[in-house]
Design a protein around this motif. Structure first.
Motif, PDB file in Angstrom:
ATOM      1  N   TRP A  92       0.856  -1.188   0.000  1.00 38.66           N
ATOM      2  CA  TRP A  92       0.000   0.000   0.000  1.00 38.66           C
ATOM      3  C   TRP A  92       0.889   1.234   0.000  1.00 38.66           C
ATOM      4  N   VAL A  93       0.618   2.133  -0.943  1.00 36.03           N
ATOM      5  CA  VAL A  93       1.424   3.343  -1.119  1.00 36.03           C
ATOM      6  C   VAL A  93       0.549   4.523  -0.728  1.00 36.03           C
ATOM      7  N   LEU A  94       0.901   5.185   0.371  1.00 35.67           N
ATOM      8  CA  LEU A  94       0.025   6.170   1.012  1.00 35.67           C
ATOM      9  C   LEU A  94       0.604   7.571   0.943  1.00 35.67           C
ATOM     10  N   ASP A  95      -0.216   8.505   0.500  1.00 38.30           N
ATOM     11  CA  ASP A  95       0.121   9.923   0.616  1.00 38.30           C
ATOM     12  C   ASP A  95      -0.983  10.568   1.443  1.00 38.30           C
ATOM     13  N   PRO A  96      -0.717  10.853   2.724  1.00 37.66           N
ATOM     14  CA  PRO A  96      -1.789  11.283   3.627  1.00 37.66           C
ATOM     15  C   PRO A  96      -2.356  12.655   3.307  1.00 37.66           C
ATOM     16  N   ILE A  97      -1.528  13.558   2.783  1.00 37.18           N
ATOM     17  CA  ILE A  97      -2.000  14.832   2.219  1.00 37.18           C
ATOM     18  C   ILE A  97      -1.101  15.157   1.038  1.00 37.18           C
ATOM     19  N   ASP A  98      -1.633  15.023  -0.160  1.00 36.11           N
ATOM     20  CA  ASP A  98      -0.894  15.436  -1.347  1.00 36.11           C
ATOM     21  C   ASP A  98      -1.322  16.863  -1.672  1.00 36.11           C
ATOM     22  N   GLY A  99      -0.359  17.769  -1.642  1.00 38.62           N
ATOM     23  CA  GLY A  99      -0.677  19.193  -1.750  1.00 38.62           C
ATOM     24  C   GLY A  99      -0.662  19.850  -0.379  1.00 38.62           C
ATOM     25  N   THR A 100       0.340  19.486   0.430  1.00 39.30           N
ATOM     26  CA  THR A 100       0.398  19.992   1.811  1.00 39.30           C
ATOM     27  C   THR A 100       0.496  21.515   1.869  1.00 39.30           C
ATOM     28  N   VAL A 101       1.198  22.122   0.909  1.00 43.51           N
ATOM     29  CA  VAL A 101       1.307  23.590   0.923  1.00 43.51           C
ATOM     30  C   VAL A 101      -0.069  24.218   0.714  1.00 43.51           C
ATOM     31  N   ASN A 102      -0.875  23.657  -0.189  1.00 48.52           N
ATOM     32  CA  ASN A 102      -2.247  24.148  -0.364  1.00 48.52           C
ATOM     33  C   ASN A 102      -3.042  23.992   0.921  1.00 48.52           C
ATOM     34  N   TYR A 103      -2.908  22.840   1.561  1.00 48.22           N
ATOM     35  CA  TYR A 103      -3.576  22.604   2.845  1.00 48.22           C
ATOM     36  C   TYR A 103      -3.124  23.632   3.884  1.00 48.22           C
ATOM     37  N   LEU A 104      -1.834  23.887   3.915  1.00 46.07           N
ATOM     38  CA  LEU A 104      -1.271  24.821   4.886  1.00 46.07           C
ATOM     39  C   LEU A 104      -1.844  26.217   4.717  1.00 46.07           C
ATOM     40  N   TYR A 105      -2.024  26.643   3.470  1.00 42.66           N
ATOM     41  CA  TYR A 105      -2.497  27.991   3.179  1.00 42.66           C
ATOM     42  C   TYR A 105      -4.014  28.090   3.025  1.00 42.66           C
ATOM     43  N   GLY A 106      -4.713  26.973   3.116  1.00 38.58           N
ATOM     44  CA  GLY A 106      -6.165  27.012   2.962  1.00 38.58           C
ATOM     45  C   GLY A 106      -6.612  27.204   1.535  1.00 38.58           C
ATOM     46  N   ILE A 107      -5.812  26.711   0.579  1.00 37.59           N
ATOM     47  CA  ILE A 107      -6.139  26.799  -0.837  1.00 37.59           C
ATOM     48  C   ILE A 107      -6.675  25.446  -1.294  1.00 37.59           C
ATOM     49  N   ALA A 108      -7.789  25.429  -1.980  1.00 36.55           N
ATOM     50  CA  ALA A 108      -8.326  24.172  -2.490  1.00 36.55           C
ATOM     51  C   ALA A 108      -7.332  23.547  -3.458  1.00 36.55           C
ATOM     52  N   GLY A 109      -7.211  22.224  -3.393  1.00 33.33           N
ATOM     53  CA  GLY A 109      -6.266  21.521  -4.243  1.00 33.33           C
ATOM     54  C   GLY A 109      -5.346  20.634  -3.425  1.00 33.33           C
ATOM     55  N   TRP A 110      -5.926  19.841  -2.509  1.00 40.34           N
ATOM     56  CA  TRP A 110      -5.152  18.869  -1.749  1.00 40.34           C
ATOM     57  C   TRP A 110      -6.001  17.609  -1.579  1.00 40.34           C
ATOM     58  N   SER A 111      -5.323  16.496  -1.413  1.00 37.39           N
ATOM     59  CA  SER A 111      -6.014  15.223  -1.507  1.00 37.39           C
ATOM     60  C   SER A 111      -5.345  14.175  -0.631  1.00 37.39           C
ATOM     61  N   VAL A 112      -6.040  13.061  -0.471  1.00 36.90           N
ATOM     62  CA  VAL A 112      -5.469  11.846   0.107  1.00 36.90           C
ATOM     63  C   VAL A 112      -5.361  10.841  -1.025  1.00 36.90           C
ATOM     64  N   SER A 113      -4.180  10.250  -1.187  1.00 37.58           N
ATOM     65  CA  SER A 113      -3.928   9.330  -2.290  1.00 37.58           C
ATOM     66  C   SER A 113      -3.535   7.966  -1.733  1.00 37.58           C
ATOM     67  N   VAL A 114      -4.199   6.918  -2.225  1.00 35.36           N
ATOM     68  CA  VAL A 114      -3.976   5.554  -1.736  1.00 35.36           C
ATOM     69  C   VAL A 114      -3.891   4.621  -2.935  1.00 35.36           C
ATOM     70  N   ALA A 115      -2.833   3.831  -3.015  1.00 28.31           N
ATOM     71  CA  ALA A 115      -2.717   2.834  -4.075  1.00 28.31           C
ATOM     72  C   ALA A 115      -2.182   1.544  -3.490  1.00 28.31           C
ATOM     73  N   VAL A 116      -2.439   0.461  -4.181  1.00 27.41           N
ATOM     74  CA  VAL A 116      -1.837  -0.823  -3.822  1.00 27.41           C
ATOM     75  C   VAL A 116      -1.150  -1.369  -5.072  1.00 27.41           C
ATOM     76  N   VAL A 117       0.113  -1.777  -4.895  1.00 24.28           N
ATOM     77  CA  VAL A 117       0.930  -2.215  -6.029  1.00 24.28           C
ATOM     78  C   VAL A 117       1.437  -3.624  -5.771  1.00 24.28           C
ATOM     79  N   ALA A 118       1.657  -4.357  -6.866  1.00 25.73           N
ATOM     80  CA  ALA A 118       2.286  -5.670  -6.803  1.00 25.73           C
ATOM     81  C   ALA A 118       3.737  -5.527  -7.206  1.00 25.73           C
TER      82      ALA A 118
END
Length: 279
Positions: A92-118
């Motif tokens: 499982w490849v986890l990005d808990p907040i992708d777009g942390t700078v946007n999150y920090l500044y309160g700008i829309a454009g941040w996400s949680v990203s989850v993938a599973v790879v073989a």
């Protein structure tokens, strides 16, 4: 695929996809509801402009707890925590907040990203089997399963196909290191005159999902980490996109170029001529 590792079948992929969606949405709810009025930087990573917040850590820890209960034999590669080994051949490849700078500044454009790879958790070697990206501020969720297509909020999506490279809207991003930023600015001057325009939104995962739904026509970026690209790359490819690196290489941290195949090739040529994978 490395010897001894088998890809999951369609029913398991569907289950992994559903779990990826649930993880992304659950972590997104935590981040949205727990965001203080003034977000503080808890630490920095590659440079002083590469922030980590306490919510990055809390989001990833929540997903790790769920996976420990439901998929105890799988490995975990997360942006903020230590790698967790596994025995199943899946990671499982986890990005808990992708777009942390946007999150920090309160700008829309941040996400949680989850993938599973073989296979190994390396973009040059892995096979992505399922993934989800949850755009937290506007509550949109993209997901995909290998061979099962891509959706946004349950509705199928496909990439766009403009008439020419000059009509393509292109998404990109920049690194945190000052020298790399300077190099990327020079590359931008070579790309911009040959396309419709450039967008820099601040979340690579969302960029790839916007590509998948036809809201961007091409995406390129140097310096992406595995967790930045894993889920979004699958959503894009399942929506019809081609992904590549430069000079015959696959898409990796050195360079990712994504979009309709007929435009990925000429954009890659422009980027090669500009030495966009150097420096």
């Amino acid at each position: 695929m490395p010897p001894g590792i088998e890809l999951p079948g369609d029913p398991e992929i569907a289950g992994l996809r559903a779990l990826a969606e649930r993880l992304a949405v659950t972590a997104g709810t935590l981040v949205r509801e727990g965001r203080p009025a003034n977000v503080e930087v808890a630490a920095t990573k590659s440079t002083g402009t590469d922030p980590v917040t306490e919510m990055d850590r809390a989001s990833e820890e929540l997903m790790r707890r769920i996976l420990a209960e439901e998929r105890p034999h799988d490995a975990i590669l997360g942006e903020e925590g230590d790698d967790t080994p596994g025995t199943s051949g899946l990671t499982w490849v986890l990005d808990p907040i992708d777009g942390t700078v946007n999150y920090l500044y309160g700008i829309a454009g941040w996400s949680v990203s989850v993938a599973v790879v073989a296979g190994p958790p390396d973009p040059a070697l892995w096979t992505i089997v399922a993934g989800a990206v949850h755009s937290v501020p506007d509550d949109r969720t993209w997901s995909a399963g290998r061979g099962q297509g891509a959706t946004r909020d349950g509705e199928p999506i496909r990439i766009s196909r403009p008439a020419s490279l000059g009509e393509c809207l292109v998404g990109t991003g920049f690194g945190y290191d000052a020298d790399r930023r300077a190099s990327q600015a020079v590359v931008l001057t070579q790309v911009l005159p040959q396309v419709r325009d450039i967008r820099r939104l601040g979340s690579a995962a969302i960029d790839l999902c916007l590509l998948a739904q036809g809201s961007l026509d091409l995406v390129y970026e140097r310096g992406l980490n595995p967790w930045d690209m894993a889920a979004g790359a699958l959503v894009a490819t399942e929506a019809g996109a081609a992904l590549t690196g430069l000079r015959g290489m696959p898409a990796t941290s050195e360079m990712l170029v994504a979009g309709a195949a007929e435009f990925v090739a000429p954009l890659a040529e422009i980027l090669e001529a500009a030495d966009a994978d150097q420096g």
